[in-house]
Motif scaffolding. Sequence first.
Motif, PDB file in Angstrom:
ATOM      1  N   LEU A 173    -108.346  37.973  19.602  1.00 21.65           N
ATOM      2  CA  LEU A 173    -109.215  38.948  18.953  1.00 21.65           C
ATOM      3  C   LEU A 173    -109.777  39.912  19.986  1.00 21.65           C
ATOM      4  CD1 LEU A 173    -112.699  37.413  18.049  1.00 21.65           C
ATOM      5  CD2 LEU A 173    -111.117  36.318  19.622  1.00 21.65           C
ATOM      6  N   GLY A 181    -114.585  41.499  18.618  1.00 21.85           N
ATOM      7  CA  GLY A 181    -114.045  41.321  17.280  1.00 21.85           C
ATOM      8  C   GLY A 181    -114.722  40.195  16.514  1.00 21.85           C
ATOM      9  N   ASP A 202    -112.281  38.473  11.039  1.00 24.02           N
ATOM     10  CA  ASP A 202    -111.316  39.334  10.337  1.00 24.02           C
ATOM     11  C   ASP A 202    -110.325  39.996  11.288  1.00 24.02           C
ATOM     12  OD1 ASP A 202    -112.525  38.767   7.925  1.00 24.02           O
ATOM     13  OD2 ASP A 202    -113.848  40.516   7.999  1.00 24.02           O
ATOM     14  N   ASP A 203    -110.660  40.039  12.568  1.00 24.72           N
ATOM     15  CA  ASP A 203    -109.811  40.704  13.554  1.00 24.72           C
ATOM     16  C   ASP A 203    -108.862  39.753  14.281  1.00 24.72           C
ATOM     17  OD1 ASP A 203    -111.146  43.253  13.194  1.00 24.72           O
ATOM     18  OD2 ASP A 203    -112.835  42.355  14.281  1.00 24.72           O
TER      19      ASP A 203
END
Length: 490
Positions: A270, A274, A277-278
């Motif tokens: 990530l 982040g 969701d990332d």
Amino acid sequence: MTITDKKKVQHSLKPSAHPYLNGAWTPNFTEYTATEMTVIGEIPHDIDGVYLRNTENPVHEAIGHYHPFDGDGMLHAMSFKDGKAEYRNRFIRTKGFNAEQEAGRALWTGIANDPTLSERPGWGAQGHVKDSSSTDVVVHAGKVLSTFWQCGEGYQLDPHTLAPLGTVGWAPAEGISAHPKVDERSGEMLFFNYSKQPPYQHYGVVDRNNQLVHYTPVPLPGPRLPHDMAFSENYSILVDLPLYWDPELLEQGRHHARYYADQPSRFGILPRYGTADDVQWFEASATYVLHWMNAYEEGDEIVLDGYFQDNPDPEPLPGLPKTVGKMMANLDIHSFQSKLHRWRFNLKTGEVQEQRLDERALEFGTFNQQYAGRKSRYLYSVWGEPNWFLFSGIVKHDLETGESFSLPFGEQRFGSEAPFAPRVNAKDEDDGYLVSFITDMKEDRSECVLIDAKDIEAGPVCRIILPHRICSGTHATWADGASLRKEKNS
């Protein structure tokens, strides 16, 4: 040798036949401050900073089975400046350590025991053990940070005096796992933690002023046992590996780690700031990895080096009671067969490529931290004494040419993790020293050695004799002197 301070700590530990309470693992109870120590060779004038090592030193008789990772944390520090050195060792005054000192006995049981044996609520992912802060050590924002492998509060100390500075004010309720990562370029520190409650894992960023500026869940399918993380210039790398507590036994309150060879290793990548969701998840060959080395970005790929275990669940060492034999095997590099390995993750295609870099059993690597997150050329691994958690020598890897160079510590001489200390005004990546504490069982003493990283096969350039023979332990770090002075004056 000049000893300017010497203090023995109250203890109730009795002589024992336990393999990790004897020999090179004999605990220390005396805290020293020493200068003008005997030096074999000459301390270079172009080394400036502090070498810090954490060790396991149980102070009281264990409640139940003793595991070496249960020991109370003790930091050892060797400070270098202008061709001189000073040595100190101090217990980390954790809340658990102070409570047991007041009681005069152990109040918490260790990781290998029934949780109900602990007299008070504990810390960490298991919930019943003591946060001994005995695993990892880094330096961030001018202060030492000592951490516990199963997640704890994080204890700060002065890097030169080892004076206690309390717990970090920003520690989340889930704690801080061992192996937070310091990015020397940005001054940020990245960390993670794990627990038995959903979402089972969090990730965070602490800025150069020691303020928590980012904290987010990175959910896992269930309770897991990640031990380390890595980072590149723009990304952080977390893992979900197929060695974790047996879910059925965990429902019964039993913490028994099991290896699931039919499940893949999962890597969550990530952006540094982040959120869940990332995260982009990648699947790779099943294994367990204790320690990652450097990671860097190359085109669409992230390249990560670490120590792939060929046998994450080794059979107990023969000739011993099963419980003891299993503990011994789980601590032995030669039993779990950790090999230097490379993973490549393509962020566009999701493809994963793997490459074995060395077939020898190696672990506890270090590299020049000024190159952390960027492509680096050199890596320094240790190999172990068969059947033991003891380090017998160092290998220097040239990752560009594929060459390697080795330095055995010598018969019955066992070292510590050897971080890289750049020379003052260093000219290139390996222009500096490897620093290690060596315990010499034949001479019944310990010493601090400096090894020229450009020519490790030449052996130590100097050996500084310590005031006592120190206990073996876990991790170490190097802190640059000029950077520490800058932080202190800012």
